[in-house]
Scaffold this motif. Structure first.
Motif, PDB file in Angstrom:
ATOM      1  N   LEU A   1      -0.393   9.952  -1.488  1.00 11.23           N
ATOM      2  CA  LEU A   1      -0.228   8.943  -2.531  1.00 11.23           C
ATOM      3  C   LEU A   1      -1.364   9.003  -3.532  1.00 11.23           C
ATOM      4  O   LEU A   1      -2.530   9.185  -3.169  1.00 11.23           O
ATOM      5  CB  LEU A   1      -0.182   7.547  -1.914  1.00 11.23           C
ATOM      6  N   THR A   2      -1.008   8.826  -4.796  1.00 14.23           N
ATOM      7  CA  THR A   2      -2.032   8.666  -5.813  1.00 14.23           C
ATOM      8  C   THR A   2      -2.490   7.211  -5.809  1.00 14.23           C
ATOM      9  O   THR A   2      -1.812   6.342  -5.266  1.00 14.23           O
ATOM     10  CB  THR A   2      -1.464   9.024  -7.191  1.00 14.23           C
TER      11      THR A   2
ATOM     12  N   VAL B   1      12.459  -1.976   0.412  1.00 17.61           N
ATOM     13  CA  VAL B   1      11.876  -0.919  -0.414  1.00 17.61           C
ATOM     14  C   VAL B   1      11.589   0.319   0.436  1.00 17.61           C
ATOM     15  O   VAL B   1      11.908   1.455   0.047  1.00 17.61           O
ATOM     16  CB  VAL B   1      10.591  -1.419  -1.102  1.00 17.61           C
ATOM     17  N   ALA B   2      11.004   0.124   1.613  1.00 13.50           N
ATOM     18  CA  ALA B   2      10.698   1.254   2.482  1.00 13.50           C
ATOM     19  C   ALA B   2      11.964   2.009   2.873  1.00 13.50           C
ATOM     20  O   ALA B   2      11.975   3.250   2.924  1.00 13.50           O
ATOM     21  CB  ALA B   2       9.962   0.764   3.731  1.00 13.50           C
TER      22      ALA B   2
ATOM     23  N   LEU C   1       9.446  13.060  -5.492  1.00  7.03           N
ATOM     24  CA  LEU C   1       9.496  11.924  -6.404  1.00  7.03           C
ATOM     25  C   LEU C   1       8.315  10.993  -6.188  1.00  7.03           C
ATOM     26  O   LEU C   1       7.790  10.862  -5.079  1.00  7.03           O
ATOM     27  CB  LEU C   1      10.780  11.124  -6.174  1.00  7.03           C
ATOM     28  N   SER C   2       7.945  10.309  -7.266  1.00  6.46           N
ATOM     29  CA  SER C   2       7.080   9.135  -7.173  1.00  6.46           C
ATOM     30  C   SER C   2       7.981   7.904  -7.273  1.00  6.46           C
ATOM     31  O   SER C   2       9.154   8.012  -7.661  1.00  6.46           O
ATOM     32  CB  SER C   2       6.050   9.132  -8.304  1.00  6.46           C
ATOM     33  N   TYR C   3       7.412   6.733  -6.955  1.00  3.32           N
ATOM     34  CA  TYR C   3       8.223   5.520  -6.890  1.00  3.32           C
ATOM     35  C   TYR C   3       7.526   4.375  -7.607  1.00  3.32           C
ATOM     36  O   TYR C   3       6.312   4.196  -7.497  1.00  3.32           O
ATOM     37  CB  TYR C   3       8.490   5.142  -5.421  1.00  3.32           C
TER      38      TYR C   3
ATOM     39  N   GLY D   1       4.788   3.685  -0.328  1.00  3.64           N
ATOM     40  CA  GLY D   1       5.149   4.725  -1.279  1.00  3.64           C
ATOM     41  C   GLY D   1       5.188   4.330  -2.731  1.00  3.64           C
ATOM     42  O   GLY D   1       5.389   5.174  -3.599  1.00  3.64           O
ATOM     43  N   ILE D   2       5.010   3.047  -3.042  1.00  2.00           N
ATOM     44  CA  ILE D   2       5.038   2.618  -4.443  1.00  2.00           C
ATOM     45  C   ILE D   2       3.722   2.973  -5.124  1.00  2.00           C
ATOM     46  O   ILE D   2       2.648   2.570  -4.676  1.00  2.00           O
ATOM     47  CB  ILE D   2       5.287   1.097  -4.544  1.00  2.00           C
ATOM     48  N   GLU D   3       3.840   3.717  -6.208  1.00  2.00           N
ATOM     49  CA  GLU D   3       2.642   4.130  -6.933  1.00  2.00           C
ATOM     50  C   GLU D   3       2.472   3.391  -8.259  1.00  2.00           C
ATOM     51  O   GLU D   3       1.349   3.259  -8.752  1.00  2.00           O
ATOM     52  CB  GLU D   3       2.665   5.640  -7.170  1.00  2.00           C
ATOM     53  N   LEU D   4       3.574   2.917  -8.844  1.00  2.00           N
ATOM     54  CA  LEU D   4       3.486   2.168 -10.099  1.00  2.00           C
ATOM     55  C   LEU D   4       4.147   0.806  -9.919  1.00  2.00           C
ATOM     56  O   LEU D   4       5.309   0.715  -9.511  1.00  2.00           O
ATOM     57  CB  LEU D   4       4.194   2.920 -11.233  1.00  2.00           C
ATOM     58  N   PHE D   5       3.402  -0.246 -10.206  1.00  4.19           N
ATOM     59  CA  PHE D   5       3.921  -1.610 -10.162  1.00  4.19           C
ATOM     60  C   PHE D   5       4.122  -2.079 -11.596  1.00  4.19           C
ATOM     61  O   PHE D   5       3.158  -2.189 -12.360  1.00  4.19           O
ATOM     62  CB  PHE D   5       2.941  -2.535  -9.440  1.00  4.19           C
ATOM     63  N   MET D   6       5.381  -2.338 -11.963  1.00  4.41           N
ATOM     64  CA  MET D   6       5.685  -2.791 -13.315  1.00  4.41           C
ATOM     65  C   MET D   6       5.862  -4.305 -13.256  1.00  4.41           C
ATOM     66  O   MET D   6       6.835  -4.814 -12.713  1.00  4.41           O
ATOM     67  CB  MET D   6       6.958  -2.109 -13.834  1.00  4.41           C
TER      68      MET D   6
END
Length: 349
Positions: free
Chosen positions: A4-5, A217-218, A234-236, A322-327
């Motif tokens: 993960l980033t 989500v998982a 993929l990223s998520y 696994g979530i890398e971007l939170f909008m």
């Protein structure tokens, strides 16, 4: 998840005004360019990483209210900003792939490599039908979108394209400039139906999920992660409405205030739902939690309501899944965006 980033945090532009309730005395229901310009510039200064500019031609909740146009606004934001990623949503039925790919490459050049598209399957029938545009059934729209994004991907890479398909014919097209900063702009994809999952694996860089509980989500990530991905792993990303306060009790009080205000929008919501494709997974989930959650695209269903410590812990748990971007969405937007930047970003970074 391995590899993960570090987490990234973005905001939803106020393209149609308020996200939680339209009758909040603390929140102007303002979708103007001037407000969005100031909002995004402040978000960049506060350290946010991305802004999502949702695409609607008319306000989807109340046609009498203003609506920001996504792509012209994104081009302007590209010229005004220096660091923040600009993600413009796109509904394939509104633009020919050659025209859209050229627009994307131009904004990529203006932003110097900070542009992305978010492919979405339209849900608002009226947006299309009142303009005399076709609005096929859910899975047929995804089939159209698959052919569409395949062309856009190749055109954004600067390839010479010759193509004859069910929906499009392209004769010897090549777009320039391309590849100046990277192979092409980033492709996000929103949607959780089976056609959306398959399309994400085949064409997206980032799969963008609606706000929902961690276990859900998982499970979604596990399902898509096991599929072969054409562009590599993929990223998520996750949409979420945040209510963070010094204590859990204060946050719950604010949530209750917004729920009460949102209840006054029942007529608007019913009108919106009447114009919505019944096959929309997002709206099926929204309907099920309408009495408990506020915000769009899942909103507070992700559970980011609580003390600074509570919300920080939940964000870390989503990141570990696994979530890398939170909008993120807020209300009142500017004040709560500042609160998150001051109270939570230092903890999360």
């Amino acid at each position: 998840m391995a590899g993960l980033t570090p987490p990234r945090f973005g905001i939803w532009a106020a393209v149609h005004g308020s996200r939680a309730a339209h009758n909040d005395p603390d929140e102007p229901d303002d979708a103007s360019w001037s407000r969005n310009r100031a909002l995004v510039l402040e978000a960049e200064a506060l350290g946010y990483d991305s802004v999502l500019v949702a695409q609607h031609t008319a306000n989807p909740y109340d046609e009498g209210r203003d609506q920001l146009e996504a792509w012209t606004a994104s081009a302007a934001l590209a010229a005004l900003t220096r660091r923040i990623e600009i993600i413009a949503a796109i509904k394939p039925g509104l633009y020919h792939p050659v025209v859209l790919a050229k627009m994307a490459l131009q904004i990529e050049a203006i932003s110097q490599g900070r542009f992305a598209i978010n492919l979405v399957n339209a849900w608002n029938r009226a947006e299309f039908e009142r303009a005399g545009l076709p609005f096929p059934a859910h899975d047929a729209r995804y089939a159209y979108g698959r052919e569409w994004i395949g062309l856009v991907d190749r055109l954004m890479r600067g390839e010479r394209v010759r193509f004859a398909g069910e929906h499009f014919q392209v004769e010897d097209y090549r777009l320039r400039p391309a590849g100046t900063y990277r192979p092409r702009p980033t492709i996000y994809l929103g949607g959780e139906s089976e056609p959306a999952r398959a399309l994400a694996a085949d064409h997206a860089d980032v799969w963008f999920l609606n706000g929902q509980p961690l276990d859900d989500v998982a499970g979604l990530i596990a399902d898509v992660a096991r599929r072969p991905a054409r562009n590599g792993p993929l990223s998520y990303g996750l949409a979420a409405f945040v209510i963070a306060r010094a204590t859990d009790a204060e946050a719950q009080d604010e949530h209750a205030r917004l729920l009460a205000l949102a209840a006054r929008d029942a007529e608007l919501r019913a009108d919106t739902r009447a114009r919505t494709d019944p096959a929309s997974v997002m709206f099926a989930k929204t309907d099920a939690g309408a009495a408990r959650h506020v915000g769009t695209n899942g909103g507070t269903a992700a559970g980011l309501v609580g003390s600074y410590e509570t919300v920080t812990a939940r964000l870390r748990a989503f990141h570990a899944a696994g979530i890398e971007l939170f909008m993120l969405q807020f209300q009142p937007f500017e004040a709560e965006m500042r609160r998150f930047a001051e109270a939570l970003l230092p903890r999360l970074r």
